[in-house]
Design a protein around this motif. Structure first.
Motif, PDB file in Angstrom:
ATOM      1  N   LYS A   1       3.957  12.684   6.238  1.00 40.83           N
ATOM      2  CA  LYS A   1       4.200  11.246   6.390  1.00 40.83           C
ATOM      3  C   LYS A   1       5.671  10.933   6.101  1.00 40.83           C
ATOM      4  CE  LYS A   1      -0.486   9.763   5.112  1.00 40.83           C
ATOM      5  NZ  LYS A   1      -1.044  11.078   4.721  1.00 40.83           N
ATOM      6  N   LYS A   2       6.104   9.781   6.560  1.00 39.96           N
ATOM      7  CA  LYS A   2       7.482   9.339   6.341  1.00 39.96           C
ATOM      8  C   LYS A   2       7.477   7.984   5.654  1.00 39.96           C
ATOM      9  CE  LYS A   2      10.055   7.851   9.802  1.00 39.96           C
ATOM     10  NZ  LYS A   2      10.901   7.861  11.025  1.00 39.96           N
ATOM     11  N   VAL A   3       8.387   7.815   4.687  1.00 36.47           N
ATOM     12  CA  VAL A   3       8.542   6.542   3.989  1.00 36.47           C
ATOM     13  C   VAL A   3       9.897   5.954   4.363  1.00 36.47           C
ATOM     14  CG1 VAL A   3       8.625   5.358   1.766  1.00 36.47           C
ATOM     15  CG2 VAL A   3       7.139   7.360   2.060  1.00 36.47           C
ATOM     16  N   VAL A   4       9.880   4.732   4.862  1.00 36.00           N
ATOM     17  CA  VAL A   4      11.108   4.012   5.182  1.00 36.00           C
ATOM     18  C   VAL A   4      11.322   2.956   4.103  1.00 36.00           C
ATOM     19  CG1 VAL A   4      12.307   2.544   6.843  1.00 36.00           C
ATOM     20  CG2 VAL A   4      10.836   4.411   7.653  1.00 36.00           C
ATOM     21  N   ILE A   5      12.462   3.048   3.407  1.00 35.00           N
ATOM     22  CA  ILE A   5      12.767   2.123   2.315  1.00 35.00           C
ATOM     23  C   ILE A   5      13.787   1.097   2.793  1.00 35.00           C
ATOM     24  CG2 ILE A   5      13.588   1.892  -0.057  1.00 35.00           C
ATOM     25  CD1 ILE A   5      12.882   4.817  -0.496  1.00 35.00           C
TER      26      ILE A   5
ATOM     27  N   LYS B   1      21.041 -10.518  -9.564  1.00 37.00           N
ATOM     28  CA  LYS B   1      20.705 -10.012  -8.236  1.00 37.00           C
ATOM     29  C   LYS B   1      19.206  -9.744  -8.208  1.00 37.00           C
ATOM     30  CE  LYS B   1      22.017  -5.811  -6.817  1.00 37.00           C
ATOM     31  NZ  LYS B   1      22.852  -4.736  -6.213  1.00 37.00           N
ATOM     32  N   GLN B   2      18.492 -10.479  -7.364  1.00 39.99           N
ATOM     33  CA  GLN B   2      17.054 -10.261  -7.199  1.00 39.99           C
ATOM     34  C   GLN B   2      16.843  -9.339  -6.002  1.00 39.99           C
ATOM     35  OE1 GLN B   2      14.140 -13.634  -7.406  1.00 39.99           O
ATOM     36  NE2 GLN B   2      13.674 -13.016  -5.309  1.00 39.99           N
ATOM     37  N   VAL B   3      16.183  -8.222  -6.241  1.00 39.71           N
ATOM     38  CA  VAL B   3      16.019  -7.210  -5.201  1.00 39.71           C
ATOM     39  C   VAL B   3      14.538  -6.976  -4.940  1.00 39.71           C
ATOM     40  CG1 VAL B   3      16.619  -4.884  -4.448  1.00 39.71           C
ATOM     41  CG2 VAL B   3      18.097  -6.076  -6.069  1.00 39.71           C
ATOM     42  N   ARG B   4      14.171  -7.014  -3.670  1.00 37.30           N
ATOM     43  CA  ARG B   4      12.843  -6.580  -3.260  1.00 37.30           C
ATOM     44  C   ARG B   4      12.983  -5.299  -2.443  1.00 37.30           C
ATOM     45  NH1 ARG B   4       8.804 -11.633  -1.663  1.00 37.30           N
ATOM     46  NH2 ARG B   4       8.778 -12.567  -3.753  1.00 37.30           N
ATOM     47  N   TYR B   5      12.183  -4.302  -2.810  1.00 32.68           N
ATOM     48  CA  TYR B   5      12.154  -3.047  -2.068  1.00 32.68           C
ATOM     49  C   TYR B   5      10.858  -2.975  -1.270  1.00 32.68           C
ATOM     50  CZ  TYR B   5      16.049  -1.404  -4.926  1.00 32.68           C
ATOM     51  OH  TYR B   5      17.267  -1.267  -5.533  1.00 32.68           O
ATOM     52  N   ARG B   6      10.989  -2.605  -0.011  1.00 28.54           N
ATOM     53  CA  ARG B   6       9.818  -2.427   0.852  1.00 28.54           C
ATOM     54  C   ARG B   6       9.693  -0.949   1.201  1.00 28.54           C
ATOM     55  NH1 ARG B   6      10.109  -5.467   6.437  1.00 28.54           N
ATOM     56  NH2 ARG B   6      11.585  -3.766   6.840  1.00 28.54           N
ATOM     57  N   PHE B   7       8.526  -0.395   0.916  1.00 26.24           N
ATOM     58  CA  PHE B   7       8.230   0.996   1.236  1.00 26.24           C
ATOM     59  C   PHE B   7       7.191   1.011   2.361  1.00 26.24           C
ATOM     60  CE2 PHE B   7       9.184   0.587  -3.274  1.00 26.24           C
ATOM     61  CZ  PHE B   7      10.189   1.522  -3.463  1.00 26.24           C
ATOM     62  N   GLU B   8       7.611   1.376   3.557  1.00 23.92           N
ATOM     63  CA  GLU B   8       6.701   1.452   4.699  1.00 23.92           C
ATOM     64  C   GLU B   8       6.345   2.916   4.943  1.00 23.92           C
ATOM     65  OE1 GLU B   8       7.818  -2.068   7.722  1.00 23.92           O
ATOM     66  OE2 GLU B   8       9.477  -0.676   7.330  1.00 23.92           O
ATOM     67  N   ILE B   9       5.046   3.200   4.970  1.00 21.04           N
ATOM     68  CA  ILE B   9       4.574   4.571   5.131  1.00 21.04           C
ATOM     69  C   ILE B   9       4.078   4.763   6.559  1.00 21.04           C
ATOM     70  CG2 ILE B   9       3.006   6.337   4.257  1.00 21.04           C
ATOM     71  CD1 ILE B   9       2.843   4.698   1.660  1.00 21.04           C
ATOM     72  N   PHE B  10       4.646   5.762   7.229  1.00 21.35           N
ATOM     73  CA  PHE B  10       4.296   6.050   8.620  1.00 21.35           C
ATOM     74  C   PHE B  10       3.616   7.415   8.712  1.00 21.35           C
ATOM     75  CE2 PHE B  10       7.677   2.967   8.893  1.00 21.35           C
ATOM     76  CZ  PHE B  10       7.355   2.188   9.996  1.00 21.35           C
ATOM     77  N   ASP B  11       2.592   7.485   9.540  1.00 17.24           N
ATOM     78  CA  ASP B  11       1.901   8.738   9.835  1.00 17.24           C
ATOM     79  C   ASP B  11       1.899   8.925  11.345  1.00 17.24           C
ATOM     80  OD1 ASP B  11       0.398  11.013   9.874  1.00 17.24           O
ATOM     81  OD2 ASP B  11      -1.418  10.127   9.033  1.00 17.24           O
ATOM     82  N   SER B  12       2.610   9.963  11.805  1.00 13.95           N
ATOM     83  CA  SER B  12       2.747  10.227  13.248  1.00 13.95           C
ATOM     84  C   SER B  12       3.293   9.005  13.982  1.00 13.95           C
ATOM     85  CB  SER B  12       1.396  10.649  13.841  1.00 13.95           C
ATOM     86  OG  SER B  12       0.906  11.815  13.203  1.00 13.95           O
ATOM     87  N   GLY B  13       4.257   8.337  13.349  1.00 15.74           N
ATOM     88  CA  GLY B  13       4.907   7.191  13.969  1.00 15.74           C
ATOM     89  C   GLY B  13       4.167   5.878  13.826  1.00 15.74           C
ATOM     90  N   ARG B  14       2.998   5.886  13.187  1.00 16.83           N
ATOM     91  CA  ARG B  14       2.189   4.675  13.047  1.00 16.83           C
ATOM     92  C   ARG B  14       2.257   4.172  11.609  1.00 16.83           C
ATOM     93  NH1 ARG B  14      -3.286   3.695  11.776  1.00 16.83           N
ATOM     94  NH2 ARG B  14      -3.571   5.951  11.496  1.00 16.83           N
TER      95      ARG B  14
END
Length: 263
Positions: free
Chosen positions: A177-181, A194-207
């Motif tokens: 799997k791939k994680v896009v931060i 500084k207020q920071v939000r981190y988004r971790f999107e997890i992809f499996d085979s591009g989905r």
């Protein structure tokens, strides 16, 4: 089915799970060697504040430093404990916020690496943290704190794009799997927050299959402001170094590290 996004504190849950891939050993240029030299020169036992999963603590223990660790995230500490067991290392790990901890011993050195001090965003609580450090140092004990230097150009950039996600990094997991931060930053200039939000999107085979969102607030400081804070608590012989070198702080530096002593 994509799981619902949940707002969590940074460095808990999924943020702790991937921290070592996000910030592996050696990812912060020069900081480990810099702290190592300061600790060796001072000698004695040390406490690392914000030790997390052990990015610095584990290598230092392997070199026989007498060292304990403290962190407010039990998820991070559990990973660190697993590493201690894996490498047969010994260190006391304490779960507590840095502004309100009580340890039944004192240290020759306390160091706070990689902007960890800045996570205490409330000014009064930040001062309370410095008092805790002072109380847990031996006489002539050394305090080391690293902070980033406010970059006006970056602050202005984030001010213009405060409602936009900005790509930070992509991580490939062992299971394929791939994680896009990505991050979203809102700056509050008067409060120096500084207020920071981190988004971790997890992809499996591009989905896209899962998303985690975590939030933190960071307080930034200026050189003489922070020096006055240290002095108000009682620290003496304060020196500010630039970019994890022993060069006195200059305008072109991006990082500042304060070394001070308890008289």
């Amino acid at each position: 089915m994509i799981k619902q996004k949940i707002l969590q504190k940074t460095f808990h849950g999924f943020g702790a799970e991937i921290y070592d891939l996000w910030w592996p050993e050696g990812s912060v240029s020069g900081d480990e060697q810099f702290y190592k030299e300061l600790l060796k020169k001072q000698g004695g036992n040390s406490l690392e504040i914000g030790c997390g999963t052990g990015r610095i603590l584990i290598p230092f223990l392997k070199e026989n430093f007498e060292l304990d660790g403290l962190d407010y995230s039990n998820d991070m500490l559990n990973i660190c404990r697993d590493k201690l067991n894996k490498y047969n290392l010994n260190a006391a790990l304490y779960q507590s916020p840095m502004q309100d901890f009580k340890i039944p011993k004192k240290y020759n050195n306390i160091y706070v690496p990689f902007h960890s001090f800045m996570i205490v965003s409330d000014r009064n609580q930040a001062l309370r943290s410095l008092i805790c450090f002072f109380e847990h140092l031996k006489q002539n004990g050394q305090l080391i704190i690293s902070l980033f230097i406010p970059n006006y150009q970056a602050l202005a950039l984030y001010t213009e794009d405060q409602d936009k996600w900005r790509h930070c990094k992509e991580i490939n997991l062992k299971d394929g799997k791939k994680v896009v931060i990505s991050d979203m930053v809102i700056n509050f200039h008067l409060e120096q927050i500084k207020q920071v939000r981190y988004r971790f999107e997890i992809f499996d085979s591009g989905r896209l299959i899962d998303t985690h969102i975590q939030e933190m607030k960071i307080r930034w400081y200026f050189q003489y402001e922070f020096q006055l804070m240290l002095e108000s608590v009682g620290f003496k012989n304060i020196t500010a170094y630039g970019d994890f070198t022993f060069e006195p702080l200059k305008n072109y530096h991006r990082e500042m590290t304060f070394q001070s002593f308890k008289p």
